[in-house]
Design a protein around this motif. Structure first.
Motif, short mmCIF file in Angstrom:
data_model
loop_
_atom_site.label_atom_id
_atom_site.label_comp_id
_atom_site.label_asym_id
_atom_site.label_seq_id
_atom_site.Cartn_x
_atom_site.Cartn_y
_atom_site.Cartn_z
N ASN A 82 14.25 39.21 19.73
CA ASN A 82 15.63 38.77 19.54
C ASN A 82 16.24 38.17 20.81
OD1 ASN A 82 15.65 39.64 16.89
ND2 ASN A 82 16.24 41.71 17.47
N THR A 83 15.80 38.66 21.98
CA THR A 83 16.37 38.14 23.21
C THR A 83 15.34 37.21 23.86
OG1 THR A 83 15.60 40.08 24.37
CG2 THR A 83 17.87 40.11 23.64
N CYS A 84 15.49 35.94 23.58
CA CYS A 84 14.48 34.99 24.06
C CYS A 84 15.13 33.63 24.35
CB CYS A 84 13.38 34.84 23.02
SG CYS A 84 13.96 34.27 21.42
N CYS A 85 14.33 32.77 24.99
CA CYS A 85 14.79 31.41 25.29
C CYS A 85 15.14 30.71 23.97
CB CYS A 85 13.67 30.66 26.01
SG CYS A 85 13.95 28.88 26.12
N ASN A 86 16.30 30.06 23.94
CA ASN A 86 16.73 29.41 22.69
C ASN A 86 15.91 28.18 22.32
OD1 ASN A 86 19.33 30.56 21.36
ND2 ASN A 86 19.58 30.87 23.55
N ARG A 87 15.06 27.73 23.24
CA ARG A 87 14.26 26.53 22.95
C ARG A 87 12.80 26.88 22.65
NH1 ARG A 87 14.84 21.06 24.77
NH2 ARG A 87 13.52 19.88 23.33
N CYS A 88 12.15 27.65 23.57
CA CYS A 88 10.71 27.90 23.41
C CYS A 88 10.41 29.33 22.99
CB CYS A 88 9.95 27.58 24.70
SG CYS A 88 10.15 28.83 25.98
N SER A 89 11.47 30.15 22.85
CA SER A 89 11.32 31.51 22.34
C SER A 89 10.63 32.48 23.32
CB SER A 89 10.56 31.44 21.01
OG SER A 89 10.87 32.51 20.22
N LEU A 90 10.56 32.10 24.58
CA LEU A 90 9.95 32.99 25.58
C LEU A 90 10.80 34.27 25.69
CD1 LEU A 90 7.77 33.13 27.97
CD2 LEU A 90 9.70 32.57 29.44
N PRO A 91 10.18 35.46 25.56
CA PRO A 91 10.96 36.69 25.68
C PRO A 91 11.70 36.77 27.01
CG PRO A 91 8.79 37.16 24.80
CD PRO A 91 8.77 35.73 25.24
N SER A 116 11.43 20.53 19.19
CA SER A 116 12.87 20.77 19.21
C SER A 116 13.23 22.24 19.26
CB SER A 116 13.52 20.15 17.97
OG SER A 116 13.31 18.76 17.98
N LEU A 117 12.46 23.07 18.54
CA LEU A 117 12.82 24.48 18.43
C LEU A 117 11.58 25.32 18.15
CD1 LEU A 117 15.15 26.63 17.92
CD2 LEU A 117 15.00 25.97 15.53
N ALA A 118 11.46 26.44 18.87
CA ALA A 118 10.37 27.38 18.55
C ALA A 118 11.00 28.65 17.98
CB ALA A 118 9.56 27.71 19.80
N VAL A 119 10.50 29.09 16.84
CA VAL A 119 10.99 30.33 16.24
C VAL A 119 9.84 31.32 16.21
CG1 VAL A 119 12.13 31.36 14.23
CG2 VAL A 119 12.48 28.93 14.74
N THR A 120 10.05 32.48 16.79
CA THR A 120 9.01 33.52 16.72
C THR A 120 9.65 34.80 16.23
OG1 THR A 120 9.34 34.15 19.03
CG2 THR A 120 7.61 32.55 18.60
#
Ligand SMILES: [Zn+2]
Ligand SMILES: [Zn+2]
Length: 263
Positions: A60-69, A96-100
């Protein structure tokens, strides 16, 4: 039915209630499952009990672009909107967006290994069903992709494993979201070594010439589907290939994302 109940004596109503309770427990028995993580009995349709579900390492707490924790002390349950990691600032990705869904931590890392190396294919359905909720949440204000493309495996490796786990996950997501999966666009043509442990230059060298576009799909919005995103290297390369071939937008959907310090 109301007339029928009105005509029943108190004794008969008691019997009807009793029968209904028995029927309920029989029906519940059919829905009974074992939790994938602790083996306790659960009636949850996702086969994960409530305590294990809340203990899963949701990303849930990650980079808004690449989803890095990332860790945000003041907002433990979500990243401040628009905040991106250092790598995305210094080298913005083409996607544009990574969702994990999860961080690549216990017990998700074990479950992914069971899926890949122990033939536990049911984890593909399990992950996809949990992931759908995250995806729908992320796309409340954005258009969903037109097409899902699972990250391809080399033919030889896929033959040994018997399946491509990203394809299994993609097919499940397709069913839930009514977005087709296509395996006829991207192809892996070179066997590569594991990316973990390699530095950025070595990773790029390892991936050089590894993928190929079979059939260009210009003007579409694509989501690349993968099980684990360790670094951006593979996804960056595939995004470039797809965008160079005319794809309008590339998003990335991965079940789990490793933290930077785990490389
Ligand atoms: Zn459990
Ligand atoms: Zn980032």
């Amino acid at each position: 039915m109301i007339r029928f109940i009105k005509n029943l004596s108190t004794k008969n109503i008691f019997l009807v209630d009793k029968l209904s309770l028995i029927l309920d427990s029989i029906l519940q028995g059919f829905n009974q499952k074992r939790c994938h993580f602790c083996d306790e009995t659960t009636y949850n349709s996702e086969a994960v009990c409530s305590p294990c579900y809340s203990d899963l390492p949701w990303n849930n707490t990650c980079c808004n672009r690449c989803s890095l924790p990332m860790n945000f002390q003041n907002t433990p349950n979500s990243a401040p909107s628009g905040l991106v990691c250092g790598e995305c600032i210094s080298s913005p990705p083409l996607f544009s967006l990574a969702v994990t869904c999860f961080r690549y931590e216990i017990p998700i890392n074990r479950a992914i290994r069971m899926l890949k190396y122990n033939q536990k294919r049911y984890f593909a359905t399990f992950f996809a069903r949990l992931f759908v909720k995250n995806i729908q949440q992320k796309y409340l204000c954005e258009p969903l992709p037109d097409l899902l493309i699972p990250v391809p495996m080399h033919q030889k490796k896929q033959k040994i494993r018997g399946f491509n786990q990203s394809l299994l996950i993609s097919q499940q997501l397709s069913k839930s979201l009514s977005i087709p999966t296509n395996t006829q666009i991207l192809q892996k043509i070179k066997e590569t070594n594991a990316q973990a442990g390699l530095d950025k230059r070595q990773r790029m060298k390892n991936l050089q010439g590894a993928f190929n576009i079979i059939k260009p799909v210009s003007g579409l919005h694509i989501a690349l589907i993968d099980d684990v995103m360790t670094t951006r290297a593979t996804i960056d390369l595939l995004s470039k290939l797809l965008i160079d071939s005319g794809v309008k937008r590339v998003d990335v959907w991965c079940i789990a994302r490793t933290a930077k310090n785990r490389l």
